[in-house]
Design a protein around this motif. Structure first.
Motif, short mmCIF file in Angstrom:
data_model
loop_
_atom_site.label_atom_id
_atom_site.label_comp_id
_atom_site.label_asym_id
_atom_site.label_seq_id
_atom_site.Cartn_x
_atom_site.Cartn_y
_atom_site.Cartn_z
N SER A 182 0.83 -1.22 0.00
CA SER A 182 0.00 0.00 0.00
C SER A 182 0.86 1.26 0.00
O SER A 182 0.51 2.26 -0.64
CB SER A 182 -0.93 0.00 1.21
OG SER A 182 -0.22 0.18 2.43
N GLU A 262 -8.43 0.82 5.51
CA GLU A 262 -7.92 1.90 4.68
C GLU A 262 -6.62 1.51 3.99
O GLU A 262 -6.38 1.89 2.85
CB GLU A 262 -7.74 3.17 5.52
CG GLU A 262 -9.04 3.78 6.02
CD GLU A 262 -10.02 4.07 4.89
OE1 GLU A 262 -9.57 4.63 3.86
OE2 GLU A 262 -11.20 3.72 5.03
N SER A 266 -6.17 1.17 -0.18
CA SER A 266 -5.23 2.04 -0.90
C SER A 266 -4.39 1.28 -1.92
O SER A 266 -3.64 1.88 -2.68
CB SER A 266 -4.32 2.77 0.10
OG SER A 266 -3.45 1.86 0.74
#
Length: 356
Positions: A182, A262, A266
């Motif tokens: 990420s 999150e 990403s």
């Protein structure tokens, strides 16, 4: 460049961990401690085992001198890429699955493989004389594990001057690998090639379901340990090599707040292959389904491995993983060829010059 690297004097000493199934004494590998370059906070020395490409002319692993280890690292073939393998919670680099994958992938793909112990696991510190309280093992400490992985990548790229083509994470180790994906996510180049691809084996999807004390204490935990935790807010989960794995109420509360949603969302461009056993009792298969739900479909795949447990302990399951990982690495790290002018890295021979 390698002056602070030291040899591991007894790399086969399992220190209370399950011993490796393959014979490390017959495996060509380099065992060493990698110190932290930070002068303000030296941290801990990470224990590493690097299996060179079979084309390398090395003697079988032996507890060599520091000078021998540094010489071997200095003389490695830098044209070969590296595959990094990261272990799970309270495990180590010589766990059966990682040992077998690293040994076989090195031969199949003609590359180097490097597996390592996260801080306060296996042969990694803290050691006597270091700040043991500050650097001790912490429950679900995925931030530090990510920092450890970054240290390994920096060592490979900056010191060894090699490329990392694949990262394989098992269980909790997958969180560090996917966080790296990420943080370094970028589109493939014009030849549809990624710098690095990522393999998620039996990964834990932190935050997708409620975390309870039953996740901390397994069914074999004694009532005394549970009572100790309830009374004092801390308890020793287990002892390995004289090192206690102590879980505290503070660590558990931090773990309950962790949510990797999150982070996973990403990942837009990196290629990720998730494989999970349908007989996994340690990390339920629902974790794999959550990864499949969140990761982008065009770049990421999920495969449920029939009858496989958490560690893929059956040989046929290890062989299945090898087939899938080999295809994944070959396909997505090799430049596309239309005119026959490019020779893939896994077919190149030492000493010859190739077009890229």
């Amino acid at each position: 460049m390698f002056k602070h690297i030291n040899a591991i004097k007894d790399p086969t000493n399992c220190q209370g961990y399950p011993p490796a199934v393959i014979s490390l004494k017959k495996t060509k590998q380099i065992d060493f401690h990698l110190p932290d370059k930070k002068k303000s906070d030296p941290g801990v020395a990470l224990a590493c085992s690097l299996i060179p490409c079979p084309a390398e002319d090395l003697a079988p692993s032996a507890p060599g001198s520091d000078a021998d280890v540094r010489k071997l690292l200095r003389n490695l073939d830098r044209s070969r890429p590296v595959i990094i393998l990261a272990h799970g919670d309270r495990s180590w680099r010589n766990q059966m699955l990682l040992c077998n994958l690293s040994s076989e992938l090195s031969s199949i793909l003609m590359c180097h493989t490097l597996r390592f112990d996260f801080s306060a696991n296996g042969h990694s510190g803290p050691f006597k004389g270091e700040d043991e309280d500050k650097h001790k093992w912490r429950y679900a400490d995925i931030d530090r594990e990510y920092e450890d992985l970054c240290r390994i990548v920096d060592f490979i790229k900056e010191d060894l001057k090699m490329e990392v083509y694949c990262m394989v994470g098992h269980s909790q180790g997958s969180n560090a690998v996917l966080r790296y994906a990420s943080e370094h996510d970028k589109p493939a180049d014009h030849q549809h090639r990624n710098d690095t691809v990522y393999v998620n084996l039996a990964g834990c999807y932190f935050g997708h379901e409620e975390h309870t004390l039953d996740d901390v204490f397994d069914e074999d935990t004694s009532p005394e340990k549970r009572a100790e935790y309830a009374k004092t807010g801390r308890s020793t989960l287990e002892l390995k090599g004289g090192r206690g794995f102590v879980v505290t109420k503070e660590d558990v509360e931090k773990r309950e707040k962790q949510d990797i949603d999150e982070m996973i969302k990403s990942i837009k461009h990196s290629h990720v292959y998730t494989m999970h056993g349908d007989k996994d009792k340690d990390v339920p298969m629902s974790n794999a389904h959550k990864f499949k739900e969140v990761l982008p479909g065009e770049n990421c795949w999920t495969k449920i491995v029939e009858d496989a447990d958490h560690s893929f302990s059956n040989v046929k399951h290890v062989n299945f993983l090898l087939i899938k990982i080999e295809w994944f690495v070959r396909y997505y790290t090799t430049p596309a060829v239309t005119d026959g002018s490019v020779t893939p890295w896994f077919l190149q021979k030492p000493g010859e010059i190739y077009n890229h």
